[in-house]
Design a protein around this motif. Sequence first.
Motif, mmCIF file in Angstrom:
data_model
loop_
_atom_site.group_PDB
_atom_site.id
_atom_site.type_symbol
_atom_site.label_atom_id
_atom_site.label_comp_id
_atom_site.label_asym_id
_atom_site.label_seq_id
_atom_site.Cartn_x
_atom_site.Cartn_y
_atom_site.Cartn_z
ATOM 1 N N LYS A 1 -79.099 -7.656 -28.417
ATOM 2 C CA LYS A 1 -80.978 -9.474 -29.727
ATOM 3 C C LYS A 1 -80.540 -8.450 -30.394
ATOM 4 C CE LYS A 1 -84.468 -6.988 -28.611
ATOM 5 N NZ LYS A 1 -85.825 -7.427 -28.068
ATOM 6 N N THR A 2 -80.354 -9.780 -31.962
ATOM 7 C CA THR A 2 -79.850 -9.611 -33.067
ATOM 8 C C THR A 2 -81.957 -9.928 -33.767
ATOM 9 O OG1 THR A 2 -77.908 -10.641 -33.099
ATOM 10 C CG2 THR A 2 -79.668 -10.431 -35.234
ATOM 11 N N GLY A 3 -82.310 -9.548 -34.861
ATOM 12 C CA GLY A 3 -83.587 -9.591 -35.486
ATOM 13 C C GLY A 3 -83.774 -8.693 -36.018
ATOM 14 N N ARG A 4 -85.332 -9.036 -36.754
ATOM 15 C CA ARG A 4 -85.631 -7.206 -37.020
ATOM 16 C C ARG A 4 -86.719 -6.626 -36.693
ATOM 17 N NH1 ARG A 4 -90.791 -8.746 -41.124
ATOM 18 N NH2 ARG A 4 -89.014 -10.487 -42.220
ATOM 19 N N PRO A 5 -85.842 -5.227 -36.768
ATOM 20 C CA PRO A 5 -85.625 -4.191 -35.591
ATOM 21 C C PRO A 5 -86.791 -3.697 -35.399
ATOM 22 C CG PRO A 5 -84.043 -3.835 -36.797
ATOM 23 C CD PRO A 5 -84.760 -5.125 -38.075
ATOM 24 N N ALA A 6 -87.470 -2.675 -34.885
ATOM 25 C CA ALA A 6 -88.679 -2.202 -34.493
ATOM 26 C C ALA A 6 -88.514 -1.160 -35.232
ATOM 27 C CB ALA A 6 -89.488 -2.310 -32.574
ATOM 28 N N PRO A 7 -89.772 0.013 -35.955
ATOM 29 C CA PRO A 7 -89.272 1.070 -36.700
ATOM 30 C C PRO A 7 -89.530 1.585 -35.926
ATOM 31 C CG PRO A 7 -91.954 0.379 -37.409
ATOM 32 C CD PRO A 7 -91.444 -0.495 -35.649
ATOM 33 N N LEU A 8 -88.510 2.840 -36.511
ATOM 34 C CA LEU A 8 -87.745 4.256 -35.674
ATOM 35 C C LEU A 8 -88.804 5.158 -34.772
ATOM 36 C CD1 LEU A 8 -85.349 5.405 -38.604
ATOM 37 C CD2 LEU A 8 -84.940 3.817 -36.550
ATOM 38 N N ASP A 9 -88.696 4.969 -33.871
ATOM 39 C CA ASP A 9 -89.040 5.930 -32.994
ATOM 40 C C ASP A 9 -88.507 7.927 -32.931
ATOM 41 O OD1 ASP A 9 -90.132 7.584 -30.722
ATOM 42 O OD2 ASP A 9 -89.226 7.086 -28.939
ATOM 43 N N PRO A 10 -90.004 8.142 -33.905
ATOM 44 C CA PRO A 10 -89.385 9.870 -34.407
ATOM 45 C C PRO A 10 -89.299 10.902 -33.234
ATOM 46 C CG PRO A 10 -91.981 9.036 -34.366
ATOM 47 C CD PRO A 10 -91.275 8.458 -33.913
ATOM 48 N N GLY A 11 -89.425 10.133 -31.292
ATOM 49 C CA GLY A 11 -88.546 11.038 -30.742
ATOM 50 C C GLY A 11 -87.662 11.156 -29.884
ATOM 51 N N GLU A 12 -86.896 9.556 -30.514
ATOM 52 C CA GLU A 12 -86.192 9.228 -29.706
ATOM 53 C C GLU A 12 -84.727 10.581 -29.753
ATOM 54 O OE1 GLU A 12 -83.473 5.439 -30.343
ATOM 55 O OE2 GLU A 12 -83.363 6.003 -32.099
ATOM 56 N N ALA A 13 -84.380 11.328 -30.743
ATOM 57 C CA ALA A 13 -83.403 12.422 -30.723
ATOM 58 C C ALA A 13 -83.984 12.995 -30.003
ATOM 59 C CB ALA A 13 -83.600 12.956 -31.776
ATOM 60 N N GLN A 14 -84.575 13.299 -29.241
ATOM 61 C CA GLN A 14 -85.220 14.491 -28.537
ATOM 62 C C GLN A 14 -85.245 13.578 -26.923
ATOM 63 O OE1 GLN A 14 -89.133 15.919 -28.741
ATOM 64 N NE2 GLN A 14 -89.310 17.044 -27.734
ATOM 65 N N HIS A 15 -85.812 12.691 -26.919
ATOM 66 C CA HIS A 15 -85.643 11.881 -25.861
ATOM 67 C C HIS A 15 -84.421 12.452 -25.398
ATOM 68 C CE1 HIS A 15 -89.885 10.127 -26.806
ATOM 69 N NE2 HIS A 15 -89.978 11.192 -26.448
ATOM 70 N N VAL A 16 -83.561 11.940 -26.197
ATOM 71 C CA VAL A 16 -82.150 11.538 -25.607
ATOM 72 C C VAL A 16 -81.493 12.936 -25.612
ATOM 73 C CG1 VAL A 16 -79.981 11.526 -26.967
ATOM 74 C CG2 VAL A 16 -81.345 9.724 -27.304
ATOM 75 N N ALA A 17 -81.647 14.091 -26.085
ATOM 76 C CA ALA A 17 -81.294 15.169 -25.534
ATOM 77 C C ALA A 17 -81.980 15.401 -23.822
ATOM 78 C CB ALA A 17 -81.502 16.191 -26.588
ATOM 79 N N GLN A 18 -82.870 15.235 -23.753
ATOM 80 C CA GLN A 18 -83.986 15.691 -22.587
ATOM 81 C C GLN A 18 -82.961 15.352 -21.352
ATOM 82 O OE1 GLN A 18 -87.884 14.882 -23.061
ATOM 83 N NE2 GLN A 18 -88.458 16.505 -23.430
ATOM 84 N N ALA A 19 -82.890 13.407 -21.446
ATOM 85 C CA ALA A 19 -81.829 12.291 -20.654
ATOM 86 C C ALA A 19 -80.798 13.136 -20.582
ATOM 87 C CB ALA A 19 -81.663 11.275 -20.844
ATOM 88 N N VAL A 20 -79.758 13.407 -21.211
ATOM 89 C CA VAL A 20 -78.600 14.618 -21.046
ATOM 90 C C VAL A 20 -79.030 15.607 -20.730
ATOM 91 C CG1 VAL A 20 -77.040 15.273 -22.400
ATOM 92 C CG2 VAL A 20 -78.100 13.281 -23.168
ATOM 93 N N GLN A 21 -79.737 16.561 -19.962
ATOM 94 C CA GLN A 21 -80.319 17.794 -19.844
ATOM 95 C C GLN A 21 -80.339 17.239 -17.964
ATOM 96 O OE1 GLN A 21 -83.869 19.808 -20.914
ATOM 97 N NE2 GLN A 21 -82.742 21.789 -20.636
ATOM 98 N N ALA A 22 -81.732 16.600 -18.444
ATOM 99 C CA ALA A 22 -81.685 16.111 -16.883
ATOM 100 C C ALA A 22 -80.204 15.381 -15.873
ATOM 101 C CB ALA A 22 -82.965 15.003 -16.776
ATOM 102 N N MET A 23 -79.402 14.450 -16.946
ATOM 103 C CA MET A 23 -78.416 14.103 -15.674
ATOM 104 C C MET A 23 -77.371 15.020 -15.587
ATOM 105 S SD MET A 23 -77.708 10.472 -18.521
ATOM 106 C CE MET A 23 -76.761 9.653 -17.433
ATOM 107 N N ASP A 24 -77.120 16.399 -16.904
ATOM 108 C CA ASP A 24 -76.037 17.473 -16.710
ATOM 109 C C ASP A 24 -75.417 17.138 -16.692
ATOM 110 O OD1 ASP A 24 -75.408 20.293 -16.338
ATOM 111 O OD2 ASP A 24 -75.174 19.711 -13.697
ATOM 112 N N LEU A 25 -75.123 16.133 -17.752
ATOM 113 C CA LEU A 25 -73.620 15.593 -18.552
ATOM 114 C C LEU A 25 -72.906 16.794 -19.521
ATOM 115 C CD1 LEU A 25 -74.571 12.298 -20.291
ATOM 116 C CD2 LEU A 25 -74.494 13.222 -18.439
ATOM 117 N N LYS A 26 -71.722 16.536 -18.882
ATOM 118 C CA LYS A 26 -70.517 17.007 -19.676
ATOM 119 C C LYS A 26 -70.406 16.429 -21.419
ATOM 120 C CE LYS A 26 -70.576 20.432 -16.270
ATOM 121 N NZ LYS A 26 -71.642 21.405 -16.479
ATOM 122 N N HIS A 27 -69.648 14.897 -20.331
ATOM 123 C CA HIS A 27 -70.152 14.529 -21.687
ATOM 124 C C HIS A 27 -70.762 13.279 -22.171
ATOM 125 C CE1 HIS A 27 -67.412 12.463 -24.813
ATOM 126 N NE2 HIS A 27 -67.115 11.632 -24.175
ATOM 127 N N ALA A 28 -71.424 13.382 -23.140
ATOM 128 C CA ALA A 28 -72.203 12.119 -23.680
ATOM 129 C C ALA A 28 -72.137 11.806 -24.706
ATOM 130 C CB ALA A 28 -74.123 12.982 -24.292
#
Length: 300
Positions: free
Chosen positions: A81-108
Amino acid sequence: MESTEGREAECAGRRPSWIRVRAPNGETYHWLKRLMRSKKLHTVCEEAHCPNMAECWGNRTATFLILGDTCTRNCRFCDVKTGRPAPLDPGEAQHVAQAVQAMDLKHAVITSVDRDDLADGGASVFAAVIRGIRELQPDCTVEVLIPDFRGQIDPLRVVMDERPDILNHNVETVPRLFPKIQPQCRYDWSLDVLRNAKKLWPEAVTKSGIMVGLGETMEEVLKTMKDLRAVDVDILTVGQYLQPSRQHAPILRYYEPEEFEMFEEWGYEMGFRWVESAPLVRSSYNAEAQASALSQSAET
Protein backbone atom coordinates in the motif's frame (compact mmCIF):
# COMPACT_ATOMS: atom_id res chain seq x y z
CA MET A 1 0.07 -7.11 -36.25
CA GLU A 2 -1.79 -8.06 -33.06
CA SER A 3 -2.99 -5.05 -31.07
CA THR A 4 -1.79 -4.31 -27.54
CA GLU A 5 -5.42 -4.51 -26.38
CA GLY A 6 -5.69 -8.00 -27.84
CA ARG A 7 -2.59 -9.20 -26.03
CA GLU A 8 -3.84 -7.69 -22.76
CA ALA A 9 -7.22 -9.42 -23.09
CA GLU A 10 -5.57 -12.76 -23.82
CA CYS A 11 -3.17 -12.49 -20.86
CA ALA A 12 -5.90 -11.34 -18.49
CA GLY A 13 -8.26 -14.12 -19.55
CA ARG A 14 -6.13 -17.18 -18.99
CA ARG A 15 -2.94 -18.17 -17.21
CA PRO A 16 -0.57 -20.70 -18.83
CA SER A 17 -0.17 -24.17 -17.39
CA TRP A 18 3.34 -23.48 -16.07
CA ILE A 19 2.07 -20.74 -13.74
CA ARG A 20 0.82 -22.64 -10.71
CA VAL A 21 0.61 -20.86 -7.37
CA ARG A 22 -0.03 -22.99 -4.27
CA ALA A 23 -2.10 -21.37 -1.52
CA PRO A 24 -0.14 -21.07 1.75
CA ASN A 25 -1.23 -23.46 4.49
CA GLY A 26 0.13 -25.97 6.98
CA GLU A 27 1.40 -25.99 10.54
CA THR A 28 4.69 -24.19 9.83
CA TYR A 29 2.93 -21.47 7.83
CA HIS A 30 0.46 -20.73 10.64
CA TRP A 31 3.24 -20.82 13.26
CA LEU A 32 5.21 -18.25 11.29
CA LYS A 33 2.18 -16.05 10.82
CA ARG A 34 1.54 -16.05 14.59
CA LEU A 35 5.21 -15.26 15.23
CA MET A 36 5.18 -12.28 12.85
CA ARG A 37 1.97 -10.88 14.36
CA SER A 38 3.19 -11.34 17.93
CA LYS A 39 6.22 -9.17 17.18
CA LYS A 40 4.23 -6.70 15.03
CA LEU A 41 6.36 -7.54 12.00
CA HIS A 42 5.56 -7.41 8.30
CA THR A 43 6.80 -9.63 5.49
CA VAL A 44 7.02 -8.76 1.83
CA CYS A 45 5.77 -12.31 1.23
CA GLU A 46 2.35 -11.25 2.54
CA GLU A 47 2.27 -7.61 1.52
CA ALA A 48 3.24 -8.33 -2.11
CA HIS A 49 1.31 -11.64 -2.30
CA CYS A 50 4.42 -13.55 -3.35
CA PRO A 51 3.58 -16.73 -5.32
CA ASN A 52 6.29 -18.67 -3.46
CA MET A 53 5.01 -17.96 0.05
CA ALA A 54 3.67 -21.49 0.59
CA GLU A 55 7.02 -23.05 -0.34
CA CYS A 56 9.23 -20.59 1.51
CA TRP A 57 7.19 -20.39 4.71
CA GLY A 58 6.92 -24.16 4.70
CA ASN A 59 10.73 -24.20 4.81
CA ARG A 60 10.84 -21.57 7.58
CA THR A 61 12.22 -18.84 5.36
CA ALA A 62 10.72 -15.38 5.03
CA THR A 63 11.63 -11.92 3.79
CA PHE A 64 11.12 -9.33 6.52
CA LEU A 65 9.61 -5.98 5.51
CA ILE A 66 10.92 -3.18 7.72
CA LEU A 67 10.14 0.56 8.01
CA GLY A 68 6.40 -0.14 8.22
CA ASP A 69 3.93 -1.43 5.67
CA THR A 70 3.18 1.84 3.81
CA CYS A 71 5.32 3.01 0.88
CA THR A 72 5.88 6.62 -0.19
CA ARG A 73 6.03 5.57 -3.85
CA ASN A 74 3.33 4.18 -6.11
CA CYS A 75 4.81 1.65 -8.52
CA ARG A 76 2.29 0.08 -10.89
CA PHE A 77 3.50 -3.49 -10.36
CA CYS A 78 3.54 -3.55 -6.55
CA ASP A 79 0.72 -4.46 -4.16
CA VAL A 80 2.27 -2.85 -1.07
CA LYS A 81 0.00 0.00 0.00
CA THR A 82 0.96 3.61 -0.69
CA GLY A 83 0.37 6.64 1.52
CA ARG A 84 1.72 8.49 4.52
CA PRO A 85 3.78 6.04 6.62
CA ALA A 86 3.38 5.72 10.37
CA PRO A 87 6.27 6.74 12.65
CA LEU A 88 9.13 4.28 12.90
CA ASP A 89 8.95 1.53 15.52
CA PRO A 90 12.02 1.99 17.76
CA GLY A 91 11.94 -1.70 18.66
CA GLU A 92 11.70 -3.00 15.09
CA ALA A 93 15.34 -4.05 14.71
CA GLN A 94 15.23 -6.03 17.95
CA HIS A 95 11.93 -7.67 17.01
CA VAL A 96 13.29 -8.78 13.62
CA ALA A 97 16.41 -10.20 15.25
CA GLN A 98 14.30 -12.07 17.80
CA ALA A 99 12.16 -13.55 15.03
CA VAL A 100 15.26 -14.66 13.11
CA GLN A 101 16.52 -16.34 16.28
CA ALA A 102 13.15 -17.99 16.97
CA MET A 103 13.09 -19.36 13.42
CA ASP A 104 16.74 -20.46 13.76
CA LEU A 105 17.46 -19.03 10.32
CA LYS A 106 20.71 -19.65 8.47
CA HIS A 107 19.97 -16.82 6.04
CA ALA A 108 17.74 -13.78 6.59
CA VAL A 109 16.44 -11.44 3.91
CA ILE A 110 15.54 -7.90 4.96
CA THR A 111 13.73 -5.49 2.68
CA SER A 112 11.62 -2.37 3.14
CA VAL A 113 9.09 -0.02 1.69
CA ASP A 114 10.45 3.20 0.21
CA ARG A 115 10.64 5.91 2.86
CA ASP A 116 11.35 9.12 0.99
CA ASP A 117 10.02 10.97 4.05
CA LEU A 118 13.14 9.98 6.02
CA ALA A 119 16.41 11.88 5.63
CA ASP A 120 18.42 8.67 5.22
CA GLY A 121 15.67 6.68 3.50
CA GLY A 122 15.71 4.23 6.40
CA ALA A 123 19.37 3.22 6.01
CA SER A 124 20.05 3.46 9.75
CA VAL A 125 17.25 0.95 10.46
CA PHE A 126 18.72 -1.51 7.95
CA ALA A 127 22.05 -1.15 9.75
CA ALA A 128 20.44 -1.71 13.15
CA VAL A 129 18.67 -4.85 11.91
CA ILE A 130 21.93 -6.30 10.57
CA ARG A 131 23.65 -5.65 13.89
CA GLY A 132 20.74 -7.12 15.84
CA ILE A 133 20.66 -10.33 13.82
CA ARG A 134 24.40 -10.83 14.14
CA GLU A 135 24.19 -10.37 17.88
CA LEU A 136 21.36 -12.88 18.43
CA GLN A 137 22.00 -15.28 15.52
CA PRO A 138 25.70 -14.90 14.66
CA ASP A 139 25.81 -17.83 12.20
CA CYS A 140 23.01 -16.36 10.09
CA THR A 141 23.98 -14.67 6.83
CA VAL A 142 22.12 -11.45 6.07
CA GLU A 143 20.83 -10.24 2.72
CA VAL A 144 19.39 -6.74 2.43
CA LEU A 145 17.09 -5.75 -0.44
CA ILE A 146 17.33 -1.99 -0.26
CA PRO A 147 15.58 1.00 -1.88
CA ASP A 148 17.47 3.20 -4.34
CA PHE A 149 18.03 5.96 -1.72
CA ARG A 150 17.57 8.32 -4.72
CA GLY A 151 21.07 7.39 -5.82
CA GLN A 152 22.69 9.02 -2.77
CA ILE A 153 25.87 7.40 -1.53
CA ASP A 154 25.71 8.49 2.14
CA PRO A 155 22.70 6.32 3.11
CA LEU A 156 24.21 3.44 1.15
CA ARG A 157 27.45 3.84 3.11
CA VAL A 158 25.51 3.41 6.38
CA VAL A 159 24.28 0.01 5.14
CA MET A 160 27.55 -1.11 3.57
CA ASP A 161 29.50 -0.28 6.74
CA GLU A 162 27.67 -3.24 8.33
CA ARG A 163 29.00 -5.57 5.61
CA PRO A 164 25.79 -7.38 4.58
CA ASP A 165 26.48 -10.78 3.08
CA ILE A 166 24.42 -9.86 0.00
CA LEU A 167 23.45 -6.34 -1.09
CA ASN A 168 20.35 -6.56 -3.28
CA HIS A 169 18.59 -3.83 -5.23
CA ASN A 170 16.18 -4.66 -8.04
CA VAL A 171 15.98 -2.62 -11.23
CA GLU A 172 12.59 -4.36 -11.76
CA THR A 173 12.16 -3.45 -15.43
CA VAL A 174 13.94 -2.06 -18.49
CA PRO A 175 14.79 1.67 -18.57
CA ARG A 176 12.19 2.57 -21.22
CA LEU A 177 9.38 1.41 -18.93
CA PHE A 178 10.51 3.20 -15.76
CA PRO A 179 8.32 6.32 -16.34
CA LYS A 180 5.24 4.12 -16.80
CA ILE A 181 5.86 1.30 -14.33
CA GLN A 182 7.78 3.02 -11.51
CA PRO A 183 7.49 6.77 -12.21
CA GLN A 184 9.05 7.92 -8.93
CA CYS A 185 12.18 5.85 -9.55
CA ARG A 186 15.06 6.32 -11.98
CA TYR A 187 17.14 3.71 -13.76
CA ASP A 188 20.36 5.61 -13.13
CA TRP A 189 19.62 5.70 -9.38
CA SER A 190 19.35 1.92 -9.37
CA LEU A 191 22.58 1.45 -11.28
CA ASP A 192 24.31 3.97 -8.98
CA VAL A 193 23.28 1.95 -5.90
CA LEU A 194 24.74 -1.24 -7.33
CA ARG A 195 27.87 0.45 -8.68
CA ASN A 196 28.57 2.37 -5.45
CA ALA A 197 28.05 -0.71 -3.26
CA LYS A 198 31.12 -2.24 -4.90
CA LYS A 199 33.04 1.02 -4.59
CA LEU A 200 32.31 1.20 -0.87
CA TRP A 201 33.20 -2.46 -0.35
CA PRO A 202 34.87 -4.20 -3.32
CA GLU A 203 34.29 -7.66 -1.81
CA ALA A 204 30.53 -7.14 -1.57
CA VAL A 205 28.23 -9.65 -3.26
CA THR A 206 25.59 -7.67 -5.17
CA LYS A 207 22.31 -8.81 -6.63
CA SER A 208 19.51 -7.44 -8.81
CA GLY A 209 16.31 -8.64 -10.44
CA ILE A 210 14.09 -8.05 -13.46
CA MET A 211 10.40 -8.80 -14.07
CA VAL A 212 9.30 -9.65 -17.61
CA GLY A 213 5.87 -9.40 -19.18
CA LEU A 214 5.35 -5.64 -18.82
CA GLY A 215 5.91 -4.78 -22.48
CA GLU A 216 9.70 -4.97 -22.76
CA THR A 217 11.44 -6.52 -25.76
CA MET A 218 13.95 -9.36 -25.59
CA GLU A 219 16.62 -6.92 -26.78
CA GLU A 220 15.80 -4.59 -23.88
CA VAL A 221 16.06 -7.43 -21.36
CA LEU A 222 19.44 -8.40 -22.80
CA LYS A 223 20.65 -4.77 -22.64
CA THR A 224 19.49 -4.42 -19.02
CA MET A 225 21.33 -7.61 -18.09
CA LYS A 226 24.47 -6.20 -19.73
CA ASP A 227 24.05 -2.95 -17.77
CA LEU A 228 23.91 -4.93 -14.53
CA ARG A 229 27.05 -6.85 -15.37
CA ALA A 230 28.76 -3.59 -16.29
CA VAL A 231 28.37 -2.48 -12.65
CA ASP A 232 29.65 -5.89 -11.51
CA VAL A 233 26.40 -7.39 -10.18
CA ASP A 234 27.02 -10.99 -9.05
CA ILE A 235 23.52 -12.49 -8.80
CA LEU A 236 20.64 -12.03 -11.25
CA THR A 237 16.98 -13.03 -10.84
CA VAL A 238 14.45 -13.02 -13.69
CA GLY A 239 10.76 -13.82 -13.17
CA GLN A 240 7.35 -13.42 -14.77
CA TYR A 241 5.33 -10.36 -13.73
CA LEU A 242 1.94 -11.33 -12.28
CA GLN A 243 -0.69 -8.59 -12.01
CA PRO A 244 -1.78 -8.18 -8.35
CA SER A 245 -5.12 -6.56 -9.29
CA ARG A 246 -6.93 -4.89 -12.18
CA GLN A 247 -5.65 -1.53 -10.90
CA HIS A 248 -2.05 -2.56 -11.55
CA ALA A 249 -0.11 -2.66 -14.80
CA PRO A 250 -1.49 -5.37 -17.12
CA ILE A 251 0.43 -8.47 -18.14
CA LEU A 252 1.32 -7.95 -21.79
CA ARG A 253 2.99 -11.31 -22.26
CA TYR A 254 3.62 -14.63 -20.55
CA TYR A 255 7.13 -15.86 -21.30
CA GLU A 256 7.70 -19.54 -22.07
CA PRO A 257 9.81 -21.66 -19.69
CA GLU A 258 12.33 -22.10 -22.52
CA GLU A 259 12.77 -18.34 -22.70
CA PHE A 260 13.63 -18.20 -19.01
CA GLU A 261 16.21 -20.90 -19.67
CA MET A 262 17.62 -18.65 -22.39
CA PHE A 263 17.87 -15.72 -19.95
CA GLU A 264 19.78 -18.02 -17.60
CA GLU A 265 22.19 -19.02 -20.38
CA TRP A 266 22.72 -15.39 -21.34
CA GLY A 267 23.39 -14.49 -17.72
CA TYR A 268 26.08 -17.09 -17.20
CA GLU A 269 27.66 -16.20 -20.54
CA MET A 270 27.86 -12.57 -19.37
CA GLY A 271 29.65 -13.61 -16.17
CA PHE A 272 26.98 -13.52 -13.46
CA ARG A 273 28.04 -15.84 -10.64
CA TRP A 274 24.49 -17.07 -10.03
CA VAL A 275 21.31 -16.78 -12.13
CA GLU A 276 17.78 -17.67 -11.03
CA SER A 277 15.43 -17.50 -14.02
CA ALA A 278 11.98 -19.11 -14.09
CA PRO A 279 8.35 -17.95 -14.22
CA LEU A 280 7.79 -17.82 -10.46
CA VAL A 281 11.27 -16.66 -9.46
CA ARG A 282 11.22 -13.65 -7.16
CA SER A 283 14.09 -11.70 -5.69
CA SER A 284 14.42 -13.74 -2.50
CA TYR A 285 13.75 -17.14 -4.06
CA ASN A 286 16.47 -19.68 -3.21
CA ALA A 287 18.38 -16.90 -1.44
CA GLU A 288 19.85 -19.17 1.23
CA ALA A 289 21.38 -21.46 -1.41
CA GLN A 290 22.89 -18.47 -3.19
CA ALA A 291 24.48 -17.10 -0.02
CA SER A 292 25.83 -20.50 0.98
CA ALA A 293 27.30 -21.32 -2.45
CA LEU A 294 28.91 -17.93 -2.98
CA SER A 295 30.39 -17.80 0.53
CA GLN A 296 31.92 -21.26 0.00
CA SER A 297 33.37 -20.25 -3.36
CA ALA A 298 34.89 -17.14 -1.78
CA GLU A 299 36.62 -19.31 0.84
CA THR A 300 38.20 -21.65 -1.73
